[in-house]
Design an enzyme around this catalytic site. Sequence first.
Site, mmCIF file in Angstrom:
data_model
loop_
_atom_site.group_PDB
_atom_site.id
_atom_site.type_symbol
_atom_site.label_atom_id
_atom_site.label_comp_id
_atom_site.label_asym_id
_atom_site.label_seq_id
_atom_site.Cartn_x
_atom_site.Cartn_y
_atom_site.Cartn_z
ATOM 1 N N ASN A 1 0.377 -1.402 0.095
ATOM 2 C CA ASN A 1 -0.065 -0.188 -0.372
ATOM 3 C C ASN A 1 0.695 1.438 0.446
ATOM 4 O O ASN A 1 0.461 2.486 -0.592
ATOM 5 C CB ASN A 1 -0.935 0.132 1.984
ATOM 6 C CG ASN A 1 -1.823 1.173 1.484
ATOM 7 O OD1 ASN A 1 -2.678 1.084 0.587
ATOM 8 N ND2 ASN A 1 -1.126 1.877 2.320
ATOM 9 N N TYR B 1 3.479 9.374 -11.056
ATOM 10 C CA TYR B 1 2.197 8.773 -10.568
ATOM 11 C C TYR B 1 2.029 7.414 -11.322
ATOM 12 O O TYR B 1 1.902 6.686 -11.093
ATOM 13 C CB TYR B 1 1.962 9.282 -10.020
ATOM 14 C CG TYR B 1 0.754 8.954 -8.841
ATOM 15 C CD1 TYR B 1 1.130 8.408 -7.596
ATOM 16 C CD2 TYR B 1 -0.506 8.810 -9.158
ATOM 17 C CE1 TYR B 1 0.149 7.947 -6.656
ATOM 18 C CE2 TYR B 1 -1.596 7.836 -8.370
ATOM 19 C CZ TYR B 1 -1.609 7.716 -7.764
ATOM 20 O OH TYR B 1 -2.074 7.272 -6.969
ATOM 21 N N LYS C 1 2.037 2.891 -10.816
ATOM 22 C CA LYS C 1 0.564 2.677 -10.614
ATOM 23 C C LYS C 1 0.252 1.529 -11.758
ATOM 24 O O LYS C 1 0.196 0.181 -11.992
ATOM 25 C CB LYS C 1 -0.253 3.740 -10.361
ATOM 26 C CG LYS C 1 -0.152 4.244 -9.323
ATOM 27 C CD LYS C 1 -0.264 2.921 -7.737
ATOM 28 C CE LYS C 1 -0.052 3.955 -6.675
ATOM 29 N NZ LYS C 1 0.682 2.949 -5.390
ATOM 30 N N THR D 1 -8.182 11.296 1.891
ATOM 31 C CA THR D 1 -7.122 11.232 2.912
ATOM 32 C C THR D 1 -6.733 12.298 2.769
ATOM 33 O O THR D 1 -6.878 13.143 1.835
ATOM 34 C CB THR D 1 -5.895 10.397 2.141
ATOM 35 O OG1 THR D 1 -5.152 10.740 0.869
ATOM 36 C CG2 THR D 1 -6.835 9.099 2.020
#
Length: 238
Positions: free
Chosen positions: A74, A144, A148, A179
């Site tokens: 994670n 990013y 992923k 978040t």
Amino acid sequence: MSDQPHILVTGSTRGIGAAIAATLGDRGVRFTGHGRADGPGVLGADLAQAGAADALWERALAALDGRIDVLVNNAGVFEPIADDAPADAWQAAWGRTIQINLQASADLSRRAILHWRERGVGGRIVNVASRAAYRGDSPAHWHYAASKAGMVAMTKSIARGYAGKGVLAFAVCAGFTMTGMAEDYLASRGGDKLLADIPLGKVADPQEVANAVAYLALEAPASMTGAVIDINGASFVR
């Protein structure tokens, strides 16, 4: 898996990771978490450093009495870099993001597979990826999205390559999740405009992602191996 599964969860001290840790704790499983520094139930490791993932694996194995049944990758970073940044800054940003988001996950997945092979058992890997793996991301976040997408491809490769040995691999591709990291990004990108692009009209709650991860880690049938679960409010469907 016999008795309680033993689980390693990276990036467990905040956001989605903290929700995953709490959910697994509620399920009564035995797990160790990971963060930037040691703490109760948390092993500190800087995954930006080469070799840190292998060292984390060894420490987690010792903390869990020599047995890990499930790995949840994670930990990740979401840090912008402008396309017109100096070359050294650009390359450093790419290196850091790929190292934390993809290379460390690959290193831990490899150790898990070797561990299960040595024990003659199967196991589960759950990778927390992102909607960006399929949809892409902003001009400041190529790295990013690429990291992923790599996680998703790695998940599928593990599922196809090791299913016969009882090793199952899954990925969760979350869209914006509420978040601290997502809140900052929503604010910086004009929150209302971004929300308008989500048919559901809201970003995901960390608990929604945690529930999916727990299901894949503990309950999903073996025939689901290789599955990628989308949690994005229909902002990207495939």
